[in-house]
Write an enzyme that holds these catalytic residues in place. Structure first.
Site, short mmCIF file in Angstrom:
data_model
loop_
_atom_site.label_atom_id
_atom_site.label_comp_id
_atom_site.label_asym_id
_atom_site.label_seq_id
_atom_site.Cartn_x
_atom_site.Cartn_y
_atom_site.Cartn_z
N ASP A 90 0.86 -1.16 0.00
CA ASP A 90 0.00 0.00 0.00
C ASP A 90 0.91 1.23 0.00
OD1 ASP A 90 -2.35 1.65 0.52
OD2 ASP A 90 -1.52 1.83 2.55
N ASP A 142 -1.64 -0.58 5.82
CA ASP A 142 -1.98 -0.04 7.15
C ASP A 142 -3.47 -0.15 7.45
OD1 ASP A 142 -2.62 1.99 5.23
OD2 ASP A 142 -2.58 3.51 6.81
N ASP A 163 -0.01 4.99 0.84
CA ASP A 163 -0.18 5.99 1.90
C ASP A 163 -0.36 5.33 3.26
OD1 ASP A 163 -0.07 7.74 -0.22
OD2 ASP A 163 -2.24 7.95 -0.39
MG LIG Z 1 -2.97 3.16 3.45
#
Ligand SMILES: [Mg+2]
Ligand SMILES: [Zn+2]
Length: 198
Positions: free
Chosen positions: A10, A135, A12
């Site tokens: 991922d 995240d 960000d």
């Molecule tokens: Mg993310």
């Protein structure tokens, strides 16, 4: 049989700091340890593939060109430090909030596995030998839907996401249970490489 194993990342909150709808180049912040993590994954023979939801494009917060410029700056930053991001895949769509051509019910907005399937086809990736790190539990779900393992990192939204599940005894109502939870990207890659040695 597919030839490559991939580490899907991922963007960000995992590779770079989470900035809500990042659009300004000066707001790019590499998460400490990310460069080393990517370098070590490169050395171990993983293709490192970024897979990112970028609905800011659909929502009209920034253009696809602006998003691609950010992406290129991130790629160059890693390259300068000797770390290779092999490919970037992103979903610019949003079905409810999207404008114009971006308002479609696509198959690539995570947790749908479309980005990973496309990468697998184009880059000859064996998904069962691959891992996605993100995240959000949504990233873990994406991993599982594609047949990969999924690791949650506690950077970005990760700490919040982990809090939601860490005290749980019953996971039956949870849509995605991480195969591992790491402090950050470097911790995740170290865990993968250690596990491979065992
Ligand atoms: Mg993310
Ligand atoms: Zn999409």
């Amino acid at each position: 049989m597919a030839a490559n194993k991939a580490l899907f990342l991922d963007r960000d909150g995992t590779l770079i700091e989470e900035v809500s709808y990042l659009r300004a180049p000066q707001d790019i912040r590499i998460i400490p340890g990310s460069v080393e993590a990517v370098r070590r994954a490169n050395e171990d023979g993983f293709l490192v593939v970024v897979a990112s939801n970028q609905s800011g494009v659909a929502r009209g917060f920034f253009s696809e060109e602006q998003m691609l410029e950010i992406q290129e700056l991130v790629r160059q930053h890693f390259e300068r430090e000797g770390a290779r991001l092999d490919a970037f895949y992103y979903c610019p769509h949003h079905f409810e909030e999207g404008k114009g051509k971006y308002r479609i019910q696509c198959s690539c907005r995570k947790p749908l596995p479309g980005l990973l399937f496309r990468a697998a086809k184009e880059l000859d990736i064996d998904l069962t030998a691959s891992i996605m790190i993100g995240d959000k539990l949504l990233d873990v779900e994406t991993a599982h839907r594609a047949g990969c393992r999924g690791i949650l990192v506690q950077t970005g939204y990760g700490a919040q996401q982990w809090e939601r599940i860490s005290g749980k005894k019953d996971f039956s109502d949870l849509f995605a249970v991480p195969d591992h939870v790491a402090e950050d990207l470097l911790g995740a890659v170290e865990w993968i490489l250690d596990a491979a040695e065992r």
